[in-house]
Design an enzyme around this catalytic site. Sequence first.
Site, PDB file in Angstrom:
ATOM      1  N   CYS A 257      57.433   2.839 100.373  1.00  0.00           N
ATOM      2  CA  CYS A 257      57.159   1.718 100.575  1.00  0.00           C
ATOM      3  C   CYS A 257      55.543   1.408 100.613  1.00  0.00           C
ATOM      4  CB  CYS A 257      57.525   1.386 102.041  1.00  0.00           C
ATOM      5  SG  CYS A 257      57.744  -0.564 102.313  1.00  0.00           S
ATOM      6  N   GLN A 261      52.802   2.136  97.438  1.00  0.00           N
ATOM      7  CA  GLN A 261      51.779   0.915  96.659  1.00  0.00           C
ATOM      8  C   GLN A 261      50.360   1.874  96.886  1.00  0.00           C
ATOM      9  OE1 GLN A 261      52.095  -2.095  99.971  1.00  0.00           O
ATOM     10  NE2 GLN A 261      54.267  -2.284  99.217  1.00  0.00           N
ATOM     11  N   ASN A 299      61.998  -3.568 103.381  1.00  0.00           N
ATOM     12  CA  ASN A 299      60.981  -4.126 104.354  1.00  0.00           C
ATOM     13  C   ASN A 299      59.637  -4.081 103.760  1.00  0.00           C
ATOM     14  OD1 ASN A 299      59.359  -4.977 106.534  1.00  0.00           O
ATOM     15  ND2 ASN A 299      59.842  -3.183 107.675  1.00  0.00           N
ATOM     16  N   HIS A 343      63.650   1.785 101.210  1.00  0.00           N
ATOM     17  CA  HIS A 343      63.999   2.733 102.294  1.00  0.00           C
ATOM     18  C   HIS A 343      65.303   3.585 102.003  1.00  0.00           C
ATOM     19  CE1 HIS A 343      60.422   1.976 105.044  1.00  0.00           C
ATOM     20  NE2 HIS A 343      60.549   0.599 104.327  1.00  0.00           N
ATOM     21  N   GLU A 345      65.887   6.281 103.640  1.00  0.00           N
ATOM     22  CA  GLU A 345      66.595   6.959 104.760  1.00  0.00           C
ATOM     23  C   GLU A 345      67.468   5.903 105.545  1.00  0.00           C
ATOM     24  OE1 GLU A 345      63.484   3.988 106.234  1.00  0.00           O
ATOM     25  OE2 GLU A 345      63.473   5.703 104.512  1.00  0.00           O
TER      26      GLU A 345
END
Length: 365
Positions: A257, A261, A299, A343, A345
């Site tokens: 995430c 970046q 997210n 994600h 996880e």
Amino acid sequence: MKYTTRQKAILLLSDGTIFHGKSIGIEGKTFGELCFNTGMTGYQEIFTDPSYFGQIMIATNAHIGNYGVNDNEVESNSVKIAGLVCKNFSFNYSREDASGSLEDYFQKQNLICISDVDTRALTAYVRDNGAKNAVICTDGTSIEELKKLLENVPDMKGLELASKVSTKEPYFYGSANATYKISALDLGIKENILRNLAKRDCYIKVFPYDATYKDLAEFNPDGYFLSNGPGNPKPLSGAIQVAKEILDNNKPLFGICLGHQIIGLANGISTFKMFGGHRGINHPVKNLLTGKGEITSQNHGFAVNREEVEKHPDFEITHIHINDGTVAGMRMKSKNCFSVQYHPEASPGRHDSSYLFDEFVERLK
């Protein structure tokens, strides 16, 4: 009885749009960027995810609170969202192993919530008009005053928020007798990431967001990890420098995430703020290496520039988001480095992408 006596509340958007609802009983005002999550389950994990810091969450699922809360279902030590907007808030819960009610949980955390909102209409409005700053008010403050206060809320586009959620001091996670050692830079790390690494025979030392490469290297790790987190990646010059130095030394590097970046920025690949972002547990991703599809938990409100990744001679796109074609994963050709925008996880959610942790451990070998 409680339901019928609740106070009126409002949600005011920065463009002047107003949605009406009811307070769950916590008086006050809260400000943040308005976003929505489409997950049908896992509200506690969402509320405690550090990546949501500074954001007011719209829950698109019609019922929130109906299965209470559980002390084992948190991604950090406190609620991280700025506020909650929902349709039906359940004061009663029906799960046998719940630790308590969501109402009591919010009371302890002093989280302001507005319910009885037409969340279908609100979500459609955000989809059509993009992410905007907003305020939830449950204390009767006038619209005129709220508009003035909302004008002073900074835009997420320029915010550095990792420093607000990162650990203040280094700490260890997992067994000291594990086979592999990992230095993790905490930009807002989710606990389930640490769980996934620890159960794969890794011992992790977690460092504050402003730690240097020297700090991380002194642990003598087998590999490095750059975590998820909130806000704009561009102001995180220290983390970008850490990524550059890790790559210079060519130790295994995995980013998720915000960490994904940061790896892009460390290699001259720009990032941009998305119109609405991706938030939910059913986002479709295509693995370009295998040709398989993955249902993923996502997210994020920022992404790396796909055209620049494609033009970069040392990068290969490994995953794309099927809905809009944004970069969902990439790897470097000359370095032991890969990253994903989603994600793996996934707690809760599908475990289609958990193989990425296995791949990281293979790289450690």
